[in-house]
Design a protein around this motif. Structure first.
Motif, short mmCIF file in Angstrom:
data_model
loop_
_atom_site.label_atom_id
_atom_site.label_comp_id
_atom_site.label_asym_id
_atom_site.label_seq_id
_atom_site.Cartn_x
_atom_site.Cartn_y
_atom_site.Cartn_z
N ARG A 186 0.83 -1.20 0.00
CA ARG A 186 0.00 0.00 0.00
C ARG A 186 0.87 1.27 0.00
O ARG A 186 0.47 2.29 -0.56
CB ARG A 186 -0.99 0.00 1.16
CG ARG A 186 -0.38 0.04 2.53
CD ARG A 186 -1.45 -0.14 3.61
NE ARG A 186 -2.44 0.91 3.59
CZ ARG A 186 -3.75 0.73 3.84
NH1 ARG A 186 -4.20 -0.47 4.11
NH2 ARG A 186 -4.57 1.74 3.83
N GLU A 214 -6.06 5.11 1.73
CA GLU A 214 -7.00 4.98 2.84
C GLU A 214 -7.79 3.67 2.78
O GLU A 214 -8.44 3.30 3.77
CB GLU A 214 -7.95 6.18 2.84
CG GLU A 214 -7.17 7.50 3.00
CD GLU A 214 -8.08 8.69 3.19
OE1 GLU A 214 -9.27 8.61 2.82
OE2 GLU A 214 -7.59 9.72 3.69
N GLY A 215 -7.74 3.00 1.67
CA GLY A 215 -8.39 1.69 1.55
C GLY A 215 -7.61 0.81 0.61
O GLY A 215 -7.17 1.24 -0.46
N PHE A 216 -7.36 -0.45 1.02
CA PHE A 216 -6.59 -1.39 0.20
C PHE A 216 -7.15 -2.77 0.49
O PHE A 216 -6.85 -3.38 1.51
CB PHE A 216 -5.10 -1.33 0.58
CG PHE A 216 -4.17 -2.05 -0.36
CD1 PHE A 216 -3.40 -1.34 -1.27
CD2 PHE A 216 -4.06 -3.43 -0.33
CE1 PHE A 216 -2.53 -2.00 -2.13
CE2 PHE A 216 -3.20 -4.10 -1.19
CZ PHE A 216 -2.43 -3.37 -2.09
N LYS A 217 -8.02 -3.25 -0.39
CA LYS A 217 -8.74 -4.50 -0.11
C LYS A 217 -8.74 -5.41 -1.33
O LYS A 217 -9.08 -4.98 -2.43
CB LYS A 217 -10.18 -4.19 0.32
CG LYS A 217 -10.96 -5.40 0.77
CD LYS A 217 -12.34 -5.00 1.28
CE LYS A 217 -13.13 -6.21 1.77
NZ LYS A 217 -14.47 -5.82 2.26
N LYS A 219 -10.33 -8.51 -3.24
CA LYS A 219 -11.56 -9.30 -3.32
C LYS A 219 -11.18 -10.76 -3.49
O LYS A 219 -10.64 -11.16 -4.54
CB LYS A 219 -12.44 -8.82 -4.48
CG LYS A 219 -13.00 -7.42 -4.28
CD LYS A 219 -13.98 -7.04 -5.38
CE LYS A 219 -14.61 -5.68 -5.10
NZ LYS A 219 -15.58 -5.31 -6.17
N ILE A 227 -8.48 -0.03 -4.37
CA ILE A 227 -7.65 0.93 -3.62
C ILE A 227 -8.33 2.30 -3.64
O ILE A 227 -8.72 2.79 -4.71
CB ILE A 227 -6.24 1.05 -4.25
CG1 ILE A 227 -5.53 -0.31 -4.21
CG2 ILE A 227 -5.41 2.11 -3.53
CD1 ILE A 227 -4.20 -0.33 -4.94
N GLN A 228 -8.47 2.89 -2.46
CA GLN A 228 -8.92 4.28 -2.36
C GLN A 228 -7.74 5.11 -1.83
O GLN A 228 -7.11 4.74 -0.84
CB GLN A 228 -10.09 4.43 -1.41
CG GLN A 228 -11.38 3.76 -1.88
CD GLN A 228 -11.53 2.36 -1.35
OE1 GLN A 228 -10.96 2.01 -0.34
NE2 GLN A 228 -12.31 1.54 -2.04
N GLU A 272 -9.52 4.35 -6.90
CA GLU A 272 -10.38 5.50 -6.69
C GLU A 272 -9.56 6.61 -6.07
O GLU A 272 -9.00 6.45 -4.98
CB GLU A 272 -11.54 5.12 -5.75
CG GLU A 272 -12.38 3.96 -6.26
CD GLU A 272 -13.37 3.47 -5.21
OE1 GLU A 272 -13.63 4.22 -4.25
OE2 GLU A 272 -13.85 2.33 -5.34
#
Length: 293
Positions: A186, A214-217, A219, A227-228, A272
């Motif tokens: 990240r 701020e986001g790393f997920k 699926k 990723i945000q 994003e």
């Protein structure tokens, strides 16, 4: 005997330290741009050989720092020297020995570890220029070896790695055989986004930019990573420049960054991006820490 150790890559801004690290490990983990002072943090790259493990540390360019963020960058580079088992000092072939080189070499003189000199960008200069430059630097410091390289074209890089391997002490394997870095994915993703801001956005805006993922997920079972990330700037006017007319600049940054992140992760990425105004963050210690610097 198995050799291992930590090798600091140091030099002035924009001499090609990050390009060299990427060439050494064969993967892009350190961001690169034509602008000086792109690298803000140390980045670790692991090179595994049959008889050695070399942990190279890309450092921010050493320069006359103005402002809290730049001061921390220079401190980080000098700090890497103190704990290194070996050092690669990197220079360009254009100007000969400069006053800034002499300042850095003075710091090198305080070290007890071996130092190799890498003269980079030799593909862009006449060969007749290299020998006098080697003589100039040899007169200033007892370098373990002086290696002309072109990090961009991967020329001389393996020779340089061989020199470093030969001076490392006997030691353990610090990382697994398949490791290339200890930098979290990240964090590398955030840096790749910031690299595209440096690449596409004009004026001084990139130097006021910090990126936070701020986001790393991932699926599960789908090979997709979402990723945000927030691109932080200091002023409202800078926000408009980064977004661009109708969002065109932000889309350009996102598209280019997504391709690099996908190559790193080996997965499809949904990226994003949004832009946030964070007034004066480059002058606030807490904000600088939050952005990982």
């Amino acid at each position: 005997m198995f050799r291992s150790g930590f090798i600091a890559i140091v030099g002035l801004p924009n001499v090609g330290k990050s390009t060299l690290l990427n060439a050494l490990i064969g993967e892009k983990i350190s961001i690169v741009s034509k602008r000086p002072q792109t690298t803000r943090n140390t980045v670790t790259g692991v090179v595994n050989r049959p008889g050695a493990q070399m942990i190279f540390i890309d450092t921010p360019g050493i320069h006359e720092a103005r402002g809290l963020l730049n001061e921390r960058m220079v401190r980080e580079a000098l700090s890497a020297l103190k704990s290194a088992d070996a050092v690669v000092y990197m220079v360009e072939p254009w100007k000969g020995v400069t006053g800034e080189d002499r300042m850095i070499i003075k710091n090198l003189g305080r070290l007890s570890c071996p130092v190799a000199l890498a003269i980079n960008k030799t593909d862009a200069v006449a060969k007749e220029r290299i020998l006098p430059l080697i003589a100039e630097f040899s007169a200033l410091y007892p370098f373990k070896d002086i290696v002309p390289v072109s990090a961009l074209k991967n020329d001389g890089v393996d020779t340089l790695a061989g020199v470093i391997e030969g001076v490392l002490p006997e030691g353990p394997r610090y990382f697994s055989d398949d490791a290339i870095t200890d930098v979290p994915e990240r964090v590398i993703a955030a840096e790749m986004i910031r690299e595209k801001v440096f690449t596409f956005v004009s004026q001084e805006v990139p130097y006021s930019t910090g990126v936070v993922v701020e986001g790393f997920k991932e699926k599960k079972g789908r090979g997709v990573v979402v990723i945000q990330a927030a691109i932080n700037v200091e002023r409202e006017g800078q926000k408009g420049i980064v977004i661009g007319k109708g969002g065109a600049m932000l889309k350009r940054i996102g598209t280019a960054a997504r391709k690099d992140i996908e190559a790193l992760l080996g997965a499809k990425v949904f990226l994003e991006l949004f832009v946030r105004v964070n007034p004066g963050w480059t002058r606030k210690a807490g904000e600088i820490r939050e952005f990982g610097h």
